[in-house]
Write an enzyme that holds these catalytic residues in place. Structure first.
Site, PDB file in Angstrom:
ATOM      1  N   GLN A  11      -5.953 -20.194  -2.516  1.00  0.00           N
ATOM      2  CA  GLN A  11      -6.620 -18.877  -1.950  1.00  0.00           C
ATOM      3  C   GLN A  11      -5.917 -16.896  -2.539  1.00  0.00           C
ATOM      4  O   GLN A  11      -4.799 -18.038  -2.886  1.00  0.00           O
ATOM      5  CB  GLN A  11      -6.327 -18.152  -0.843  1.00  0.00           C
ATOM      6  CG  GLN A  11      -6.827 -17.671   0.635  1.00  0.00           C
ATOM      7  CD  GLN A  11      -7.172 -18.342   1.734  1.00  0.00           C
ATOM      8  OE1 GLN A  11      -7.302 -18.760   2.181  1.00  0.00           O
ATOM      9  NE2 GLN A  11      -7.084 -17.186   2.767  1.00  0.00           N
ATOM     10  N   SER A  90      -2.877 -24.792  -1.893  1.00  0.00           N
ATOM     11  CA  SER A  90      -3.399 -25.319  -0.450  1.00  0.00           C
ATOM     12  C   SER A  90      -4.332 -25.782  -0.694  1.00  0.00           C
ATOM     13  O   SER A  90      -5.007 -26.649  -0.623  1.00  0.00           O
ATOM     14  CB  SER A  90      -3.006 -23.543  -0.676  1.00  0.00           C
ATOM     15  OG  SER A  90      -3.385 -22.834   0.774  1.00  0.00           O
ATOM     16  N   LEU A  91      -5.501 -24.560  -0.390  1.00  0.00           N
ATOM     17  CA  LEU A  91      -7.455 -25.576  -0.267  1.00  0.00           C
ATOM     18  C   LEU A  91      -7.435 -25.747  -1.318  1.00  0.00           C
ATOM     19  O   LEU A  91      -8.154 -26.947  -1.230  1.00  0.00           O
ATOM     20  CB  LEU A  91      -8.131 -24.073   0.216  1.00  0.00           C
ATOM     21  CG  LEU A  91      -8.300 -22.899  -1.002  1.00  0.00           C
ATOM     22  CD1 LEU A  91      -9.670 -23.514  -2.339  1.00  0.00           C
ATOM     23  CD2 LEU A  91      -8.923 -21.428  -0.237  1.00  0.00           C
ATOM     24  N   ARG A 116     -11.339 -25.973   7.978  1.00  0.00           N
ATOM     25  CA  ARG A 116     -10.241 -25.701   8.088  1.00  0.00           C
ATOM     26  C   ARG A 116      -9.724 -24.245   7.473  1.00  0.00           C
ATOM     27  O   ARG A 116      -9.109 -23.144   8.179  1.00  0.00           O
ATOM     28  CB  ARG A 116      -9.088 -26.274   5.933  1.00  0.00           C
ATOM     29  CG  ARG A 116      -7.867 -26.200   5.755  1.00  0.00           C
ATOM     30  CD  ARG A 116      -7.293 -26.398   5.490  1.00  0.00           C
ATOM     31  NE  ARG A 116      -6.817 -26.247   4.166  1.00  0.00           N
ATOM     32  CZ  ARG A 116      -6.575 -25.592   3.130  1.00  0.00           C
ATOM     33  NH1 ARG A 116      -6.817 -24.430   3.057  1.00  0.00           N
ATOM     34  NH2 ARG A 116      -4.844 -25.487   3.297  1.00  0.00           N
ATOM     35  N   HIS A 196       1.176 -21.363   5.071  1.00  0.00           N
ATOM     36  CA  HIS A 196       2.199 -22.752   4.637  1.00  0.00           C
ATOM     37  C   HIS A 196       3.232 -22.414   5.757  1.00  0.00           C
ATOM     38  O   HIS A 196       4.459 -22.753   5.549  1.00  0.00           O
ATOM     39  CB  HIS A 196       2.691 -22.691   3.446  1.00  0.00           C
ATOM     40  CG  HIS A 196       1.087 -22.913   2.770  1.00  0.00           C
ATOM     41  ND1 HIS A 196       0.973 -24.078   2.898  1.00  0.00           N
ATOM     42  CD2 HIS A 196       0.426 -22.073   2.208  1.00  0.00           C
ATOM     43  CE1 HIS A 196      -0.767 -23.859   2.367  1.00  0.00           C
ATOM     44  NE2 HIS A 196      -0.900 -23.012   1.895  1.00  0.00           N
ATOM     45  N   GLN A 243       0.370 -29.951   5.601  1.00  0.00           N
ATOM     46  CA  GLN A 243       0.613 -28.386   4.336  1.00  0.00           C
ATOM     47  C   GLN A 243      -0.157 -27.531   5.376  1.00  0.00           C
ATOM     48  O   GLN A 243       0.975 -26.075   4.649  1.00  0.00           O
ATOM     49  CB  GLN A 243      -0.728 -28.911   3.312  1.00  0.00           C
ATOM     50  CG  GLN A 243      -0.570 -28.502   2.323  1.00  0.00           C
ATOM     51  CD  GLN A 243      -2.075 -27.531   1.788  1.00  0.00           C
ATOM     52  OE1 GLN A 243      -2.624 -26.880   2.652  1.00  0.00           O
ATOM     53  NE2 GLN A 243      -3.073 -28.071   0.898  1.00  0.00           N
TER      54      GLN A 243
END
Length: 305
Positions: A11, A90-91, A116, A196, A243
């Site tokens: 992202q 991340s994603l 998510r 996060h 995560q």
């Protein structure tokens, strides 16, 4: 040359028009987008014609970036470039795992990343947050400044000299001022929440339940987890769910991959953020990126065979 790894963008890398050239020129990439469009109508429009503001909304960003990530990887594979390992920021980790066949199929991976994004969007609406990249200070200095604010956290350990902090919106401006007073520089990121960090705790818990329902299996090749900076071997759902509310250990991940014999890194998906980070972490590595179809052809000419 040693081993090739694909790095899946996260992202903040999104931009209007991303993925269009892949869709128009690669059958493998087109299949990824068509699957996504069938699961979530409007995804193509958001990727190819969405505004910057529309793409910054987390519930849109995550499925759209996932599509471009996975489409670029599939286009590279179609062109003869094969990864021996992967990591995603991340994603991007969901896209990496989908590419490595950890889920039933692309539709399952896309459904997971869409949910998510929805969960993290909801968490941000309940606890509005923001993120800032801090430059020119040591990790220890940034961690100390974070500790001076009740709800600001050191979250993404990106590379030497760059650590991202996340926190509630009301504390991020004074945090950035404190960074400047300490001799550093803080740059706000184009993301829709304080990811996060503990602000995402509810999203993390809900996503773990969802993962249990979908199921995961051992990836077909090593995929390195943000949470541990090591390849997935067990505790699949825990690693991917936790995560969301814990730091991304990107520098440690790239260092571990290098120690494991990877010396060629191809960033797949929008932007060039990860390429820049890898250059700071492992200057001697071969670093390429595949964002557009032209990029795919360039990478393939360099690496296939």
């Amino acid at each position: 040359m040693g081993k090739i790894a694909f790095l899946f963008a996260g992202q903040g890398a999104q931009y209007p028009g991303m993925g269009k050239s892949l869709y128009e020129n690669s059958p493998a990439a087109k299949a990824v987008f068509d699957t996504a469009e069938a699961e979530r109508p409007g995804t193509l429009q958001q990727c190819f014609a969405g505004t910057k503001e529309e793409l910054t909304k987390t519930s849109n960003t995550q499925p759209c970036v996932f599509c471009v990530d996975l489409a670029a990887a599939r286009a590279l594979e179609e062109a003869g470039v094969h990864a021996k390992g992967a990591a995603g920021f991340s994603l991007g980790e969901v896209a990496a795992l989908t590419f490595a066949e950890a889920f039933a199929d692309d539709a399952a991976g896309f459904s997971l990343v869409t949910e998510r994004g929805n969960l993290m969007q909801k968490a941000n609406e309940e606890n509005p947050g923001a993120m800032a990249a801090v430059l020119k200070l040591s990790n220890e200095q940034v961690e100390k400044i974070c500790s001076e604010f009740p709800q600001v956290y050191a979250v993404n350990y990106n590379c030497p000299g760059q650590l991202v902090a996340a926190g509630v919106r009301s504390e991020m401006e004074p945090f950035c001022t404190a960074v400047a007073e300490a001799g550093g520089r803080a740059k706000m990121l184009a993301v829709g929440g304080g990811f996060h960090s503990p602000l995402m705790r509810k999203a993390s818990a809900a996503f773990e339940i969802l993962l249990e329902q979908f199921g995961m299996k051992l990836p077909a090749f090593p995929v390195y987890a943000n949470y541990s900076a090591k390849p997935y071997e067990s505790s699949f759902t825990v690693l991917l769910a936790r995560q969301i509310e814990n730091p991304v250990r990107w520098q440690q991940t790239i260092e571990q991959m290098t120690a494991d014999g990877f010396d060629t890194f191809v960033e797949v998906g929008p932007g060039k953020t990860l390429s820049g980070l890898v250059k700071r972490i492992v200057p001697q590595a071969v670093i390429l990126r595949a964002d557009t179809f032209e990029d795919v052809k360039t990478v393939a000419d360099s690496l296939k065979g």
